[in-house]
Design a protein around this motif. Structure first.
Motif, PDB file in Angstrom:
ATOM      1  N   LEU A 292       8.604   8.005  -4.994  1.00 19.90           N
ATOM      2  CA  LEU A 292       7.685   8.280  -3.886  1.00 19.90           C
ATOM      3  C   LEU A 292       8.378   8.071  -2.551  1.00 19.90           C
ATOM      4  O   LEU A 292       9.187   7.154  -2.392  1.00 19.90           O
ATOM      5  CB  LEU A 292       6.457   7.381  -3.980  1.00 19.90           C
ATOM      6  CG  LEU A 292       5.485   7.663  -5.131  1.00 19.90           C
ATOM      7  CD1 LEU A 292       4.261   6.772  -5.027  1.00 19.90           C
ATOM      8  CD2 LEU A 292       5.070   9.132  -5.146  1.00 19.90           C
TER       9      LEU A 292
ATOM     10  N   PHE B 297       0.552   2.102  -5.498  1.00 22.41           N
ATOM     11  CA  PHE B 297       0.363   2.500  -6.890  1.00 22.41           C
ATOM     12  C   PHE B 297       1.045   1.516  -7.829  1.00 22.41           C
ATOM     13  O   PHE B 297       2.141   1.022  -7.560  1.00 22.41           O
ATOM     14  CB  PHE B 297       0.939   3.907  -7.130  1.00 22.41           C
ATOM     15  CG  PHE B 297       0.293   4.968  -6.298  1.00 22.41           C
ATOM     16  CD1 PHE B 297      -0.972   5.440  -6.607  1.00 22.41           C
ATOM     17  CD2 PHE B 297       0.948   5.510  -5.202  1.00 22.41           C
ATOM     18  CE1 PHE B 297      -1.574   6.416  -5.831  1.00 22.41           C
ATOM     19  CE2 PHE B 297       0.363   6.479  -4.421  1.00 22.41           C
ATOM     20  CZ  PHE B 297      -0.907   6.938  -4.733  1.00 22.41           C
TER      21      PHE B 297
ATOM     22  N   ASP C 198      -3.878  11.687  -5.681  1.00 23.03           N
ATOM     23  CA  ASP C 198      -3.089  10.465  -5.496  1.00 23.03           C
ATOM     24  C   ASP C 198      -1.682  10.758  -5.003  1.00 23.03           C
ATOM     25  O   ASP C 198      -1.177  10.095  -4.101  1.00 23.03           O
ATOM     26  CB  ASP C 198      -3.014   9.699  -6.825  1.00 23.03           C
ATOM     27  CG  ASP C 198      -4.385   9.289  -7.328  1.00 23.03           C
ATOM     28  OD1 ASP C 198      -5.166   8.733  -6.530  1.00 23.03           O
ATOM     29  OD2 ASP C 198      -4.688   9.532  -8.511  1.00 23.03           O
ATOM     30  N   ILE C 199      -1.026  11.744  -5.633  1.00 21.28           N
ATOM     31  CA  ILE C 199       0.382  12.046  -5.360  1.00 21.28           C
ATOM     32  C   ILE C 199       0.513  13.524  -5.005  1.00 21.28           C
ATOM     33  O   ILE C 199      -0.150  14.373  -5.607  1.00 21.28           O
ATOM     34  CB  ILE C 199       1.271  11.756  -6.593  1.00 21.28           C
ATOM     35  CG1 ILE C 199       1.059  10.322  -7.100  1.00 21.28           C
ATOM     36  CG2 ILE C 199       2.745  12.012  -6.278  1.00 21.28           C
ATOM     37  CD1 ILE C 199       1.597   9.252  -6.223  1.00 21.28           C
TER      38      ILE C 199
ATOM     39  N   THR D 233       4.036   7.911   1.945  1.00 21.94           N
ATOM     40  CA  THR D 233       3.962   6.916   0.882  1.00 21.94           C
ATOM     41  C   THR D 233       3.435   7.505  -0.422  1.00 21.94           C
ATOM     42  O   THR D 233       3.566   6.874  -1.470  1.00 21.94           O
ATOM     43  CB  THR D 233       3.055   5.737   1.293  1.00 21.94           C
ATOM     44  OG1 THR D 233       1.729   6.229   1.554  1.00 21.94           O
ATOM     45  CG2 THR D 233       3.600   5.052   2.530  1.00 21.94           C
ATOM     46  N   ARG D 234       2.847   8.692  -0.379  1.00 23.72           N
ATOM     47  CA  ARG D 234       2.332   9.298  -1.612  1.00 23.72           C
ATOM     48  C   ARG D 234       2.983  10.657  -1.879  1.00 23.72           C
ATOM     49  O   ARG D 234       2.482  11.448  -2.671  1.00 23.72           O
ATOM     50  CB  ARG D 234       0.809   9.477  -1.528  1.00 23.72           C
ATOM     51  CG  ARG D 234       0.366  10.458  -0.450  1.00 23.72           C
ATOM     52  CD  ARG D 234      -1.010  11.000  -0.718  1.00 23.72           C
ATOM     53  NE  ARG D 234      -1.317  12.093   0.206  1.00 23.72           N
ATOM     54  CZ  ARG D 234      -2.360  12.905   0.068  1.00 23.72           C
ATOM     55  NH1 ARG D 234      -3.169  12.761  -0.938  1.00 23.72           N
ATOM     56  NH2 ARG D 234      -2.571  13.864   0.931  1.00 23.72           N
TER      57      ARG D 234
END
Length: 594
Positions: free
Chosen positions: A95, A158, A269-270, A304-305
Motif C-alpha cells: 500500500l 488495515f 477499502d483498496i 494510504t489505501r
C-alpha cells in the motif's frame, strides 16, 4: 534496498541459451535444457541482465519478449533462464507504493540511479529493512491450508494478513511460530510440515505468477453496491462490488478524470491504479494529488489505501501487458484478506496495442484491424478475475474491475471496445458532444447501460421503495426529451405542442441539475447515496407533476428557475439550515404552479 540484478542466481540446473535473431524486443533464443511457457529469462549484456519472458517455444528455440530497450543485443548474446514464471511479490508494504509494470519500486530505483531509469536495474518490491509489528494467530499443532492466516501486521489502518503461501497445496501442520514482535518481512514467522514430513518455512513475503488468477474460496454473487458519489453512475448505471465496467470515449472526453474520481471517492477499502500506456503527465498528476487528497470515508490521505502501477506510454511497450496482470494479482491478494478492492486500468486500448505489436512480430494470423485473433479471450480473462469470494474464515472479499478504453476517433465499433462490451456488467460511454458542451461527467445516458439496475433496486428498497421504477421513468424521460429536441431543431419551438415541450424541459432539468455535477465544488463533487435518494425523489416528483402554462415562454421560464434552484441546492451542505430552506422554496414553487 538491494538491487535484484546483482543477486540473480544462475544455477546449472536451469536452461541456458543464446540469441539467434532479434525483431525489436522479440528475441529468438536457441536453448539447452528444460523451459516452460511464461518463464522469466535474463539476456546478458556484460554486467547487465535484461528481463524477458518466454512467450512461445518451438522445438529447441524459444521466443522471448524483453521488457527493456534491446539496443546492443547481438547474435550469440547469452540468455539465462530462471525456472520461475513472471511473479508478483506479495506482503506488507504494498500500500502507498508506486511501482512499474515489473513491480520495481520507482522511488527506490530513483534513489539508486537518479531520475533517468537505467536498463537492467531491478529492485526488491518490498523493503527488506523495514520492520513490521507482527502478531501470530495460529498455534503449534494447528492444521492450515493455502490462504489461511498465520498472523497479522498493521499496514496503515488495515490488518494485513500474513497467509500460508498460495503456491502450497494440501494440508500443513504448524510446528513452530515466532513470538509477537517487530520483524523484517523476510523473517521466518512460522514453520510447518506437510503429510510427507517435509518442512516448510513461512515469511511475511510470498510470490504468485501474475498471469494465473489468485483465487482461494468460493465465488458468490455480488450483493453490495459500490457507491461512487457520481449521481449519473449510482442512479442510472450502478456498479456492484465485485462487478465489472468499462468507460470508452474519444481523446479528451474525460476518461482519466472519471477514473481519478472513482479512485478518490468509491466506497472500497483498496484502490489499485494501473496506468498501462497512459501519458506520463496524467500519471504525474495522480502522484502529486493523491498524497494531499483526503478520503471522505476515512479522513486519511488517499495514498494510504492506494497502489499505483506506472507503465506510461514512454516506457517499453512489452511491459504494458505485465502491468495489467501485476495490478490484478496485487488486487486479488488484498481480496483474499476479505477487503473490497477496486482495480482501475487506464487504458486497456494501449494494452491491446501492445498485444497487437507482439502478435505481428510473432507472425501470427491477424484478426480484425490487425489485432490478434485471441484479443477477445484475453480481455475476457482479464475481467473474469473480478468477483466476490466467500473465504473459509466466514468473511468475503470483492474485486471490482473498471477499464478505460480509448477507441481511435471515438469509434465504439472497433474490436477492443466491442470485445470489452461483451463481458462487462456496465458500460459508461463518454461522448465528444457532451464533453465539448462542458457536461461533467461526459457519460452519455442515451448509450450507456448497466446490468446491475435491478439488483441495486432490491438493495435500496428500504430507503427508496420504488427505486427501479423511478430509474426507468427517468430513462424514459431522457429518451423522449432527446427525440423531441431533435424535432424542435427542425420545426422550431413554435411548432412543438405544450405537452411535448414540458417533457423536453423536464428531461433537460434532470440532465443539468441531477446527472451533471460540479467537480470544483466540494459539496457537489461527491454526492453520497444518503443525499442522492431524496434528490432523486424530488426529480421524480417533478416528472409526475402536471402544470398549466399560458405559453411556451412561461413554461421555459418556470423550468429554468426550478433548474437553477436545484443546482444551487446541490452546492449546500446536506441537511444544513440553508439546504432545508432551499428545499422548502423548491417545494413552494412546485405547489404554487400545480
Amino acid at each position: 534496498m538491494k538491487s535484484e540484478s546483482s543477486t540473480i542466481a544462475k544455477p546449472d540446473s536451469h536452461a541456458k541459451g543464446t540469441v539467434t535473431q532479434a525483431f525489436g524486443n522479440l528475441l529468438h533464443v536457441a536453448f539447452n535444457g528444460d523451459i516452460k511457457q511464461g518463464e522469466v529469462a535474463f539476456v546478458r549484456l556484460g554486467s547487465l541482465g535484461l528481463k524477458g519472458e518466454v512467450i512461445e517455444i518451438a522445438g529447441p528455440e524459444a521466443k522471448v519478449q524483453v521488457f527493456e530497450d534491446t539496443r546492443d543485443i547481438q547474435l550469440g548474446s547469452p540468455v539465462d533462464f530462471t525456472g520461475n514464471l513472471l511473479e508478483a511479490e506479495l506482503g506488507p508494504g504494498l500500500l502507498s507504493s508506486i511501482v512499474d509494470g515489473l513491480q520495481n519500486p520507482l522511488e527506490a530505483v530513483a534513489d539508486q540511479a537518479g531520475f533517468f531509469l537505467p536498463r537492467g536495474l531491478y529492485v526488491n518490491p518490498l523493503d527488506r529493512s523495514r520492520r513490521w509489528d507482527y502478531t501470530p494467530k495460529v498455534k503449534v499443532g494447528s492444521q492450515v491450508q493455502r490462504g489461511d492466516s498465520l498472523g497479522s501486521t498493521l499496514e496503515g489502518r488495515f490488518h494485513h494478513q500474513v497467509m500460508v503461501p498460495f503456491s502450497l497445496y494440501g494440508t500443513y501442520k504448524i510446528t513452530w511460530i515466532i513470538a509477537a514482535g517487530s520483524y523484517t518481512p523476510d523473517t521466518v514467522v512460522a514453520k510447518a510440515v506437510d503429510k510427507q514430513g517435509n518442512e516448510h518455512s513461512f515469511t511475511m513475503i510470498q510470490r504468485w505468477p501474475i498471469k494465473i488468477p489468485l483465487i482461494e474460496g468460493e465465488r458468490i454473487k455480488p450483493t453490495e453496491m459500490m457507491d461512487t458519489g457520481l449521481r449519473i453512475i449510482d442512479t442510472q448505471f450502478p456498479i456492484m462490488k465485485g462487478g465489472t465496467f468499462c468507460s470508452p470515449g474519444p481523446f479528451g472526453a474525460g476518461k482519466t478524470v472519471l477514473q481519478h474520481h472513482l479512485a478518490k471517492y468509491s466506497a472500497v477499502d483498496i484502490v489499485v491504479v494501473v496506468a498501462c500506456g497512459e501519458r506520463a503527465g496524467e500519471v504525474v498528476e495522480v502522484l502529486r494529488e493523491f498524497p494531499h487528497l483526503i478520503d471522505p470515508h476515512t479522513n486519511e490521505t488517499l495514498m494510504t489505501r492506494t497502489v499505483i502501477i506506472c507503465n506510461t506510454s514512454s516506457m517499453p511497450v512489452a511491459a504494458r501487458e505485465a502491468s495489467i496482470y501485476m495490478g490484478t494479482t496485487i488486487a486479488e491478494y488484498y481480496r483474499q484478506m476479505g477487503l473490497n478492492v477496486l482495480l482501475l486500468a487506464d487504458s486497456t486500448s494501449r494494452w491491446a496495442q501492445a498485444l497487437r505489436e507482439m502478435s505481428g512480430r510473432l507472425e501470427e494470423i491477424p484478426g480484425e484491424e490487425a489485432f490478434p485473433a485471441y484479443l477477445a479471450s484475453r480481455i475476457a480473462e482479464f475481467y473474469e478475475r473480478s468477483g466476490v469470494l466467500s473465504l473459509r474464515n466466514g468473511s468475503a472479499g470483492s474485486l471490482t474491475i473498471g477499464g478505460a478504453v480509448s477507441p481511435a476517433g471515438g469509434n465504439f465499433e472497433e474490436p477492443v471496445t466491442q470485445a470489452t462490451l461483451a463481458v462487462v456488467g456496465a458500460f459508461l460511454g463518454l461522448s465528444r458532444e457532451r464533453s465539448d458542451s462542458r457536461r461533467y461527467p461526459a457519460i452519455d445516458p442515451l448509450i450507456s447501460w448497466s446490468k446491475y439496475v435491478v439488483e441495486v433496486g432490491h438493495l435500496l428498497e428500504r430507503q427508496a421503495p420504488e427505486w427501479s421504477q423511478e430509474v426507468r421513468r427517468a430513462e424514459r424521460f431522457l429518451r423522449q426529451g432527446n427525440e423531441i429536441g431533435k424535432r424542435m431543431e427542425v420545426v422550431g419551438e413554435e411548432g412543438t405542442s405544450m405537452e411535448d415541450l414540458v417533457i423536453y424541459l423536464k428531461s433537460e432539468l434532470y440532465d443539468f441539475s441531477y446527472l451533471q455535477q460540479n467537480a470544483f465544488d466540494k459539496e457537489d463533487a461527491y454526492c453520497p447515496l444518503k443525499r442522492q435518494i431524496p434528490l432523486f425523489g424530488l426529480i421524480n416528483q417533478i416528472f409526475k407533476g402536471s402544470w398549466k402554462f399560458e405559453g411556451h415562454d412561461e413554461a421555459r421560464q418556470f423550468f429554468l428557475s426550478l433548474q437553477n434552484q436545484i443546482k444551487n441546492m446541490n452546492t449546500l451542505s446536506f441537511n444544513s439550515g440553508q439546504y432545508s430552506e432551499s428545499r422548502g422554496r423548491i417545494q413552494e414553487m412546485l405547489e404554487s404552479h400545480s
